[in-house]
Design a protein around this motif. Structure first.
Motif, mmCIF file in Angstrom:
data_model
loop_
_atom_site.group_PDB
_atom_site.id
_atom_site.type_symbol
_atom_site.label_atom_id
_atom_site.label_comp_id
_atom_site.label_asym_id
_atom_site.label_seq_id
_atom_site.Cartn_x
_atom_site.Cartn_y
_atom_site.Cartn_z
ATOM 1 N N THR A 51 0.826 -1.199 0.000
ATOM 2 C CA THR A 51 0.000 0.000 0.000
ATOM 3 C C THR A 51 0.866 1.256 0.000
ATOM 4 O O THR A 51 2.067 1.206 0.272
ATOM 5 C CB THR A 51 -0.930 0.038 1.223
ATOM 6 N N LYS A 52 0.246 2.382 -0.279
ATOM 7 C CA LYS A 52 0.987 3.644 -0.272
ATOM 8 C C LYS A 52 1.533 3.979 1.101
ATOM 9 O O LYS A 52 2.513 4.719 1.229
ATOM 10 C CB LYS A 52 0.079 4.766 -0.790
ATOM 11 N N SER A 53 0.913 3.428 2.154
ATOM 12 C CA SER A 53 1.420 3.660 3.511
ATOM 13 C C SER A 53 2.495 2.655 3.906
ATOM 14 O O SER A 53 3.099 2.783 4.964
ATOM 15 C CB SER A 53 0.266 3.594 4.520
ATOM 16 N N ILE A 74 5.389 2.091 10.389
ATOM 17 C CA ILE A 74 4.185 2.002 9.585
ATOM 18 C C ILE A 74 2.986 1.750 10.501
ATOM 19 O O ILE A 74 2.983 0.794 11.279
ATOM 20 C CB ILE A 74 4.282 0.894 8.531
ATOM 21 N N ARG A 128 2.286 -5.793 8.531
ATOM 22 C CA ARG A 128 3.345 -4.816 8.745
ATOM 23 C C ARG A 128 4.677 -5.560 8.650
ATOM 24 O O ARG A 128 4.850 -6.599 9.298
ATOM 25 C CB ARG A 128 3.195 -4.138 10.097
#
Length: 314
Positions: free
Chosen positions: A288-290, A312, A307
């Protein structure tokens, strides 16, 4: 982190793949987490938000997740937080579980389904066009990736296996030209690095353990490196499937034979296991972008989000 029982089941080299290496900071990772599950999406079913065989996933232009469910023949859209937002049908599968979903720079969603043709959808789920050409020949399309030039790469099982690099006029939805890389063995998923190298997995078919590797194809469209079937002294791919690249150039490979996910640093000199249990047929991958790792867990009928590095939050 892994529990003591699991660690006892690993040999010395596999244990070493779980050890933090200070070298990882060179590719943007300060510490690697293992089996750090933060969210599960879906579950078995045909209603909105459920899956039968989720096999592919990509990020949309808005940062949502577009998930291809080959069992329900649907694309489902989830927010980055895991909330179901939309479902639309893409039609039948030409070949069972063959196909992928990808997003262009303009936010269009591309869907392959094992046939000679790629369906183009708006972000609202309206089919715009069937992309094909009499000059092109991807009869058994599988993996999809979008290059910076907005060309697309398609893996194809025709004649053993090949990759097509397809130039497209997106205003006219017309195929302009196609370059072909031949000599592959059942290529499945494909990803693009920042340098526009192609990473593609070769799995196995009906238990025939040939291929079982990741191949790297450079900008000149030559195969420059093969990782597997064995990497390291004792570790090997059994049936590699999904592949993706994160913002730091690290890349991930799912193995639906061993039910795990391996991370490699950009030059593949380091490797570590990041997911090792509670998967059954992991297929599609994206980050994901995160910076969270998303895995389509096909035979558990769900999508898992992990994660894998510090800093993050979900």
């Amino acid at each position: 982190m892994l529990d003591p029982y699991y660690l006892q089941e690993l040999d010395d080299e596999e244990k070493a793949m779980h050890e933090f290496s200070k070298e990882w900071k060179l590719s943007g990772i300060q510490r690697i987490f293992y089996n750090n599950l933060v969210k599960v999406l879906g579950g078995f079913g045909s209603e909105a938000g459920k899956f039968i065989w989720p096999t592919s996933v990509t990020n949309t232009l808005d940062g949502d997740l577009a998930i291809k469910d080959t069992g329900n023949q649907q694309i489902q859209i989830f927010s980055p937080e895991g909330h179901h937002k939309q479902t639309f049908t893409y039609g039948s599968e030409a070949t069972k579980c063959l196909g992928d979903v990808a997003c262009t720079e303009d936010g269009l969603l591309l869907v392959s389904n094992g046939s000679k043709g790629i369906k183009v959808f708006s972000k609202e789920g309206e089919m715009i066009h069937l992309l094909k050409s009499s000059k092109a020949d991807w009869k058994h399309s599988y993996g999809l990736a979008v290059l910076r030039s907005n060309s697309i790469a398609v893996t194809d099982w025709t004649d053993g296996g090949k990759v097509h690099i397809i130039g497209v006029d997106w205003r006219m939805n017309a195929v302009l030209k196609t370059n072909v890389v031949d000599g592959l063995q059942r290529p499945e998923y494909i990803a693009v690095t920042e340098d526009e190298d192609l990473l593609l997995t070769e799995g196995q078919l009906f238990g025939q353990r040939t291929g079982c590797c990741l191949k790297i194809i450079d900008k000149e469209r030559a195969i420059t490196k093969t990782i597997g079937p064995t990497y390291g002294n004792h570790f090997n791919f059994m049936n590699p499937s999904g592949v993706c690249v994160d913002a730091n150039g690290n890349f991930f490979v799912a193995d639906k034979g061993k039910n795990n996910i391996t991370i490699f640093n950009p030059d593949s000199s380091l490797a570590a296991l990041v997911v090792t249990h509670d998967l059954e047929g992991p297929c599609g991958l994206t980050v994901t972008k995160s910076g969270l790792l998303v895995v389509t867990d096909c035979y558990h009928h769900n999508v898992k989000i992990y994660r894998y590095k510090q800093g993050i939050a979900f």
